[in-house]
Design a protein around this motif. Structure first.
Motif, PDB file in Angstrom:
ATOM      1  N   LYS A   2      50.123  43.604  18.309  1.00  0.00           N
ATOM      2  CA  LYS A   2      48.715  43.668  17.917  1.00  0.00           C
ATOM      3  C   LYS A   2      47.986  44.624  18.864  1.00  0.00           C
ATOM      4  CE  LYS A   2      44.704  40.711  17.017  1.00  0.00           C
ATOM      5  NZ  LYS A   2      43.791  41.401  17.946  1.00  0.00           N
ATOM      6  N   LYS A   3      47.309  45.580  18.284  1.00  0.00           N
ATOM      7  CA  LYS A   3      46.605  46.564  19.111  1.00  0.00           C
ATOM      8  C   LYS A   3      45.316  45.980  19.660  1.00  0.00           C
ATOM      9  CE  LYS A   3      48.388  50.765  17.026  1.00  0.00           C
ATOM     10  NZ  LYS A   3      48.875  50.479  15.654  1.00  0.00           N
ATOM     11  N   LYS A   4      44.977  46.382  20.895  1.00  0.00           N
ATOM     12  CA  LYS A   4      43.786  45.853  21.553  1.00  0.00           C
ATOM     13  C   LYS A   4      42.512  46.484  21.007  1.00  0.00           C
ATOM     14  CE  LYS A   4      45.899  44.494  25.878  1.00  0.00           C
ATOM     15  NZ  LYS A   4      46.196  44.859  27.263  1.00  0.00           N
ATOM     16  N   LEU A   9      40.538  47.076  26.101  1.00  0.00           N
ATOM     17  CA  LEU A   9      41.278  48.206  26.674  1.00  0.00           C
ATOM     18  C   LEU A   9      40.702  48.620  28.028  1.00  0.00           C
ATOM     19  CD1 LEU A   9      41.583  50.446  23.505  1.00  0.00           C
ATOM     20  CD2 LEU A   9      43.505  49.470  24.766  1.00  0.00           C
TER      21      LEU A   9
ATOM     22  N   ASP B 218      45.144  55.777  16.541  1.00  0.00           N
ATOM     23  CA  ASP B 218      45.200  54.335  16.787  1.00  0.00           C
ATOM     24  C   ASP B 218      44.396  53.864  18.001  1.00  0.00           C
ATOM     25  OD1 ASP B 218      46.979  55.681  18.353  1.00  0.00           O
ATOM     26  OD2 ASP B 218      48.665  54.323  18.032  1.00  0.00           O
ATOM     27  N   TYR B 219      43.956  54.754  18.888  1.00  0.00           N
ATOM     28  CA  TYR B 219      43.170  54.298  20.042  1.00  0.00           C
ATOM     29  C   TYR B 219      41.913  55.111  20.333  1.00  0.00           C
ATOM     30  CZ  TYR B 219      46.650  50.852  21.412  1.00  0.00           C
ATOM     31  OH  TYR B 219      47.467  49.770  21.435  1.00  0.00           O
ATOM     32  N   GLU B 222      38.502  53.498  19.694  1.00  0.00           N
ATOM     33  CA  GLU B 222      38.168  52.404  20.617  1.00  0.00           C
ATOM     34  C   GLU B 222      37.630  52.965  21.933  1.00  0.00           C
ATOM     35  OE1 GLU B 222      40.729  52.199  18.551  1.00  0.00           O
ATOM     36  OE2 GLU B 222      39.932  50.469  17.468  1.00  0.00           O
TER      37      GLU B 222
END
Lengths: 99, 395
Positions: A2-4, A9, B218-219, B222
């Protein structure tokens, strides 16, 4: 995995717990696999030197480093090891990756 | 409050910036000279040569390299500063985004100068307005005194919220104009700032980290969301730092914006930086004639203090927003567009128009200031006007 989310993060886009590339097993990218023959190998280490993924495994035997196989978790099957293996030795050859 | 030693010094804007840097005593300064900001690092390099600071001074070959060196040093935990202007800031553009996204509290002493072409070395805000979305906190100062104190505050703000800050002064008008600056005692400045406590340190070999790696779909989002949140938090930090600074050292600096004769104002002018001085004079003249006009000098442009402006302008009927840069978007300048957007949610929305002025250092005389006030008065009275006017340009 599961990605944060953004609140979990580390900030600043940094990555802790390096090296994280160990978690990324690139062996699944392979379409051809190198096959190593221990009986033909002269331990010249050319394959180990050239492998871009550090996938040639060395092991210490009687205080001397020896080639002992290929780490298929990370080997992408690029074939460089088979290419650089001396023609008279031919200890590595490429085979089709069978599922 | 204990007695704080203040000294009155006659300094130019550049000297005030350089003097603040000397008192801050940063670990690293990497810079490249550019008019009209050259003196900042030129004077500072003399402090380095004379051993008056402990700073590692890196003389680089371009502003892109200057900001790159600042980023590297800041990621290694150093307190880092630099100075630039105009084309220099433009050349840093790529690295500005990296500094802010890596959350490095670099402080930049900026002198506002027009961007080429045509080549021009004089004041307007096109340089820092071009960096307005780079994730840096931006503080626009009216005079050398405010520039000096804002630069010291900027270090505190930057290191509290882990975002870079640029503090700006108007090129030549302030950077080369001499005025009285109330400087603090060096010990007081150093004690106030203490040592930087970095969020991370790339040289900490016991806790290895990777800084600036590839961040795919994917990041990346965020991480950007975190940065946006940091900028939101910066508002509370700026308020806290400036309020504490005022209390500690006995000053009265505005936090986000200065309200001048706004108490019962029916219409108002919004302006940034040095032109506020002329505009205050014009407001005084109009007030003597019984005109109910006020002035808001916007000081912090990033983060954009829209709540503060909503509160200040909630009772006025018309506003003239002054921009010393144009967005070349056929919709006026950047300050105008953001102020207008900020006021959209007010229950009774004021009429609002834009005055673009002073490009490339074009003089802004009192007569133009009075003209603008009269125009906004006409706007208040219901006259139909173009929403943007260019003041001081020859037809």
């Amino acid at each position: 995995m599961k990605k944060k989310g953004w609140k979990e993060l580390p900030e600043g886009g940094i990555i802790k717990n390096v090296p994280t590339s160990q978690e990324l097993k690139t062996g699944s990218w392979r379409t051809q696999k190198p096959v190593w023959d221990p009986n033909k190998c002269t331990n010249c280490f050319l394959c180990w030197l050239y492998c871009p993924d550090s996938a040639i495994i060395l092991r210490e035997v009687n205080g001397e480093p020896k080639v002992s196989g290929i780490n298929y978790d990370y080997c992408k099957g690029c074939g460089i090891c088979a290419e650089v293996c001396p023609p008279k030795v031919k200890a590595i050859h490429m085979e089709k990756e069978e599922l | 409050m204990s007695e704080i030693l203040k000294t009155r010094q006659a300094l130019t804007g550049n000297e005030a910036f350089a003097y603040a840097m000397k008192q801050i005593n940063p670990d690293v300064v990497a810079a490249y000279p550019i008019t009209p900001a050259t003196e900042i690092v030129q004077i500072f390099s003399k402090y380095v040569a004379d051993g008056e600071v402990d700073t590692e001074f890196v003389a680089v070959e371009s502003e892109h390299s200057a900001m790159s060196a600042c980023i590297g040093a800041s990621a290694a935990g150093a307190r880092v500063m630099t100075g630039t202007s105009s084309q220099g800031l433009a050349l840093m553009h790529e690295m500005l985004y990296i500094a802010s996204a890596l959350r490095l509290p670099i402080v930049l002493a900026e002198v506002n100068r027009a961007l080429s072409a045509p080549i021009n070395i004089h004041c307007d805000h096109s340089d820092t307005m071009g960096s307005r979305d780079s994730g840096w906190i931006q503080i626009y100062c009216e005079n050398a005194n405010e520039g000096y104190h804002s630069l010291i505050q900027a270090v505190k703000i930057a290191e509290t919220v882990n975002l870079p800050v640029m503090v700006t002064l108007d090129g030549f008008i302030i950077s080369h104009g001499m005025e009285v600056v109330e400087t603090l005692d060096t010990d007081a400045v150093r004690q106030y700032l203490g040592k930087r406590k970095p969020m991370y340190n790339v040289l900490d070999y016991e806790n290895p980290i990777m800084v600036g790696p590839l961040d795919l779909p994917d990041y990346y989002f965020e991480h950007k969301r975190q940065q946006i949140e940091a900028m939101r938090k910066a508002k509370a930090v700026i308020e806290e730092v400036v309020t504490d600074y005022n209390k500690r050292f006995g000053f009265d600096f505005p936090v986000f914006a200065e309200a001048y004769r706004m108490e019962d104002a029916e219409y108002a002018i919004l302006v940034m930086s040095s032109a506020a001085g002329t505009m205050k004079e014009a407001v005084d003249i109009m007030r003597e004639k019984g005109k109910k006009v006020g002035l808001v000098r916007l000081k912090v442009f990033r983060p954009f203090p829209f709540e503060v402006l909503q509160e200040l302008f909630k009772n006025v009927k018309a506003i003239g927003v002054m921009d010393r840069a144009d967005s070349v978007n056929t919709m006026g300048g950047p300050v105008f567009n953001e102020v207008r957007s900020a006021l959209y949610d007010l229950n009774s929305r004021p009429r609002i128009m834009n005055f673009v002025f002073g490009l490339g250092g074009r003089d802004f005389p009192l007569s133009d200031a009075l003209y603008i006030i009269n125009r906004v008065k006409e706007l208040k009275e219901g006259k139909s006007l173009d929403f943007v006017e260019y003041v001081g340009v020859r037809e």
